[in-house]
Design an enzyme around this catalytic site. Sequence first.
Site, short mmCIF file in Angstrom:
data_model
loop_
_atom_site.label_atom_id
_atom_site.label_comp_id
_atom_site.label_asym_id
_atom_site.label_seq_id
_atom_site.Cartn_x
_atom_site.Cartn_y
_atom_site.Cartn_z
N SER A 157 0.81 -1.23 0.00
CA SER A 157 0.00 0.00 0.00
C SER A 157 0.84 1.27 0.00
O SER A 157 0.31 2.36 -0.27
CB SER A 157 -0.95 0.01 1.21
OG SER A 157 -0.23 -0.06 2.42
N THR A 216 -2.34 -6.45 -0.77
CA THR A 216 -3.14 -5.65 0.15
C THR A 216 -4.62 -5.95 -0.08
O THR A 216 -5.01 -6.45 -1.13
CB THR A 216 -2.92 -4.15 -0.08
OG1 THR A 216 -3.30 -3.83 -1.44
CG2 THR A 216 -1.47 -3.76 0.12
N ASP A 274 -22.73 -0.83 7.88
CA ASP A 274 -22.12 -0.79 6.55
C ASP A 274 -23.21 -0.49 5.53
O ASP A 274 -23.81 -1.40 4.96
CB ASP A 274 -21.42 -2.11 6.22
CG ASP A 274 -20.49 -1.97 5.02
OD1 ASP A 274 -20.86 -1.26 4.06
OD2 ASP A 274 -19.39 -2.56 5.05
N ARG A 305 -7.80 3.11 7.96
CA ARG A 305 -7.04 4.20 7.37
C ARG A 305 -7.07 5.39 8.32
O ARG A 305 -8.11 5.71 8.90
CB ARG A 305 -7.61 4.61 6.01
CG ARG A 305 -7.38 3.60 4.89
CD ARG A 305 -5.91 3.54 4.49
NE ARG A 305 -5.68 2.70 3.32
CZ ARG A 305 -5.37 1.41 3.36
NH1 ARG A 305 -5.31 0.80 4.54
NH2 ARG A 305 -5.14 0.72 2.25
N GLU A 352 0.84 9.31 7.37
CA GLU A 352 1.86 8.26 7.46
C GLU A 352 2.89 8.45 6.35
O GLU A 352 2.54 8.82 5.24
CB GLU A 352 1.22 6.87 7.30
CG GLU A 352 0.31 6.47 8.44
CD GLU A 352 -0.31 5.08 8.23
OE1 GLU A 352 0.18 4.32 7.35
OE2 GLU A 352 -1.30 4.76 8.91
N HIS A 374 0.64 0.87 11.67
CA HIS A 374 -0.09 0.28 10.54
C HIS A 374 0.33 -1.18 10.33
O HIS A 374 0.65 -1.61 9.22
CB HIS A 374 0.14 1.09 9.26
CG HIS A 374 -0.93 0.92 8.24
ND1 HIS A 374 -1.27 1.89 7.33
CD2 HIS A 374 -1.77 -0.13 7.96
CE1 HIS A 374 -2.25 1.47 6.54
NE2 HIS A 374 -2.57 0.24 6.92
N GLY A 410 -2.59 -5.88 10.33
CA GLY A 410 -2.70 -7.05 9.47
C GLY A 410 -1.41 -7.81 9.26
O GLY A 410 -1.35 -8.71 8.44
#
Length: 378
Positions: free
Chosen positions: A45, A67, A147, A209, A238, A255, A258
């Site tokens: 990313s 990603t 959502d 994010r 970032e 970050h 994951g």
Amino acid sequence: MKIIADENMPYVDALFGYLGKIEYVNGRTLTPKQVEDADVLLVRSVTKVNAELIKDAHKLKFVGSATIGTDHVDVDYLSLRNIYFTNAPGCNATAVGEYAFIAMLELAQRFGESLAGKVVGIVGAGNTGTAAAKCMQAYGLKVLLCDPIKALQGDTREFVSLDTIIEQADIISLHVPITKDGEHKTWYLFDEARLNKLKPNTWLLNCCRGEVIDNRALIKFKQQRDDVKLVLDVWEGEPNPMAELVALAEFATPHIAGYSLEGKARGTFMLYQKWCELLDFPVKKSLESLLPTFQFNQIVSQGDLTESQLLKLSRLVYDLRDDDVNFRGCFSTATGFDLMRKKHTYRREYSAISLTQSVDYLSDGKIDPSMLSALGFN
């Protein structure tokens, strides 16, 4: 065949080495000159893949991003150039879900509370949000899902509004992609007005994010509302997060929610599978063959597990406290932020541990063995 790959992407040599010559690069500083003779480009990313980067890459046939998101890739331009693109949706979903769950266990212990009985609001019900919800539900927590995009697409799960989550949830965990336009844009989804609506003692986690929360507004809010607890893995600007915000967060990481070995391997492996499919090559490797044996791969339970013991068990695969301490010591430079991400190679998922003796469920806060299985333990 020349393969350009991000130096922080694991298992590239093991998977792609027999297919061509691999050149490793710094993904954040990648230049057009470096990719001009590439056949394959493998990124994360941190690399913006657009016309500016690949305008002179006339041999380029395949771009793969390890990603779940694609906001760093100009997919329309790739399509125009007839360059095949794939990413790795869901590759790190389990890791993100477990990160969020472990962070909640850590907060509960730090502040002398029980996680059991809390209501969790998950904002964003894609791969990572669903994985987070799975952990919370496995532990018996009430989960509210928000959502609106999924709801409009016909997803049959029960959804609530964001306002409902803010009103009812004790914990809010964010798992949305970043979008700047449209009715359901997520850029500054949590702005000053929305932050001020958080009920007392809310725990707010951001694992998606940085720009989903207005970071400057969050600094101002947290300075006035220290009852709200923050777990932040992502940041505006970032790799240069705001120092004031890092200091205010209960847990802060660069970050890496994951970044499990399983998730990283899965991401690269999914790109390898697609490349083999595209060339009609046989898939000669397996995901399992990439992973090392975990040092604590078999644990014998000596009886019933309390929430505190579950946290200790979780720390065998991932100790959030270590990353928090390390991050606070190195985040002040972009180099430090990225170096910590690069060196983050030790974390495993719950599935790396096998529990070899069942435990009994009691009504005094101890853990059901089926719950451990649902969390992901073997």
